[in-house]
Scaffold this active site. Sequence first.
Site, PDB file in Angstrom:
ATOM      1  N   ASN A  99     -30.835  -3.370  33.725  1.00 43.14           N
ATOM      2  CA  ASN A  99     -31.232  -3.650  32.342  1.00 43.14           C
ATOM      3  C   ASN A  99     -32.737  -3.522  32.171  1.00 43.14           C
ATOM      4  OD1 ASN A  99     -28.576  -4.180  31.781  1.00 43.14           O
ATOM      5  ND2 ASN A  99     -28.792  -6.406  31.788  1.00 43.14           N
TER       6      ASN A  99
ATOM      7  N   ASP B 174     -31.659   2.499  26.537  1.00 45.90           N
ATOM      8  CA  ASP B 174     -30.328   3.046  26.799  1.00 45.90           C
ATOM      9  C   ASP B 174     -30.115   4.327  25.987  1.00 45.90           C
ATOM     10  OD1 ASP B 174     -27.506   2.879  27.768  1.00 45.90           O
ATOM     11  OD2 ASP B 174     -27.102   2.558  25.653  1.00 45.90           O
TER      12      ASP B 174
ATOM     13  N   GLU C  13     -33.812   0.098  31.911  1.00 44.17           N
ATOM     14  CA  GLU C  13     -33.605   0.625  30.556  1.00 44.17           C
ATOM     15  C   GLU C  13     -34.691   0.128  29.615  1.00 44.17           C
ATOM     16  OE1 GLU C  13     -28.789   1.322  30.224  1.00 44.17           O
ATOM     17  OE2 GLU C  13     -29.622  -0.635  29.684  1.00 44.17           O
TER      18      GLU C  13
END
Length: 333
Positions: free
Chosen positions: A132, A67, A135
Site C-alpha cells: 500500500n 493504484d 502505491e
Amino acid sequence: MKLSTIIDRIKLPFRKEKELFSSLYDILGFYPHNIEYYKQALMHKSIRKRNEKGKPLNNERLEFLGDAILDATVGYIVYRHYDGKREGFLTNTRSKLVSRETLGKIANEMRLGSLLLSASHSTSHNSYVEGNAFEALVGAIYLDRGYDACLEFFEKRVLGKYVDLDKVAFKEVNFKSKLLEWSQKNRVKMEYRMLKQNKDENGNPYFSFQVILEGIAGEQGKGFSKKEAQQEASKDTLQRLKREPQFVDAIFAAKTERTKMEETPAMAVPDTEQEQNFIIVQDHQEEPAAALSSEYVESAEAEFDLSDISAKPKEKSREEIIAEAEAAAFAEE
C-alpha cells in the site's frame, strides 16, 4: 534548560528531514520537490493523525491515486514491450506486476517499511502494508513531478533492479492441475462444465467453462481456448476455496451425502441370469503424463496450499497424485 539542548532540539527535525530526503533519493533516483507528499505517503492510518481541519492524515488517498497511475504506467510499459501480444496476455502480465504480492516484495527490497510511520512495530514484515505504501509513493511522485516521472521511476528504478519483466510475464501456474490435485487428495468429484462456445467478432473461437465440485457450482472462466477458460475457472475456484469456509463445507457435505448413498446396501430383486464373473472391468483412468517439475510445484505451493482444508490424509504419494493431476489437466477435451 541549557542552550546546547535547545539547539539540539531545533536541529533534530531538520536532521530527520535531511535523512528522509537522502533515503528517498536512494529509492527514487531524484530529490523531492515537495517533501510533504512523500511524508503523507509514508504515514499509515494507524497513527491516527489529523490535519488542521480535523480530517484524517494518512496515505490512503495517495494509495488510491497511485493504484490508478500504476495501472496506466505499467500497462503502457507492457503494451510497448510485448508488441503484437493479445489483450489477455497484456492484462495478465500487468495484473502480476501490480498485484499486492509483487508490490509488497518490491517495497520490502527497497526497505520502504523502515521509512513508514505506523503505530505497529511489525510493518517492516507486513507486505500488505508495504505494498500500500508503494502505491502511495507512486501517487506522491505523480503529484510532485507528474506522469512521466512515475513512468521513468518504474522503468529505471523497479524493472531490471527488482523485477524481471519477462520472467513475470511468462511465469505460469497450472491452476487446473492444482485444483485436480486437491480434489483427488480429498476424493472430491470434479468436472468442467462447458457453458458456452461462440465466436467473437473476428471469428475466433470463444469458450466459457464452470467448475463443478460434488454438484456444487464453482467459479466460471472464459478464454480463446478450452484450456484458457478452464485455467481461469480453476484459479477463481481455488481462491474461493481459500476464502470461503462455507463453500468448502457445502462441498464436503455433498460428498458425505453421495458416499453415504453409495455405501448403503439396497434390497435388489434376485437376478435370474447367471452372474457374468468373466467380464473384466476396464479402468478408464488416463495414463499419467510426466510429473510436474519441482520448480512448478514450489512456485504454486505458496499461493494455493489447500492442505489445511483436506478432509482426509492422502493415501497416495505426492508424486502419484501430481502425475495423475497433470495428465488430466493436459488431456484433450
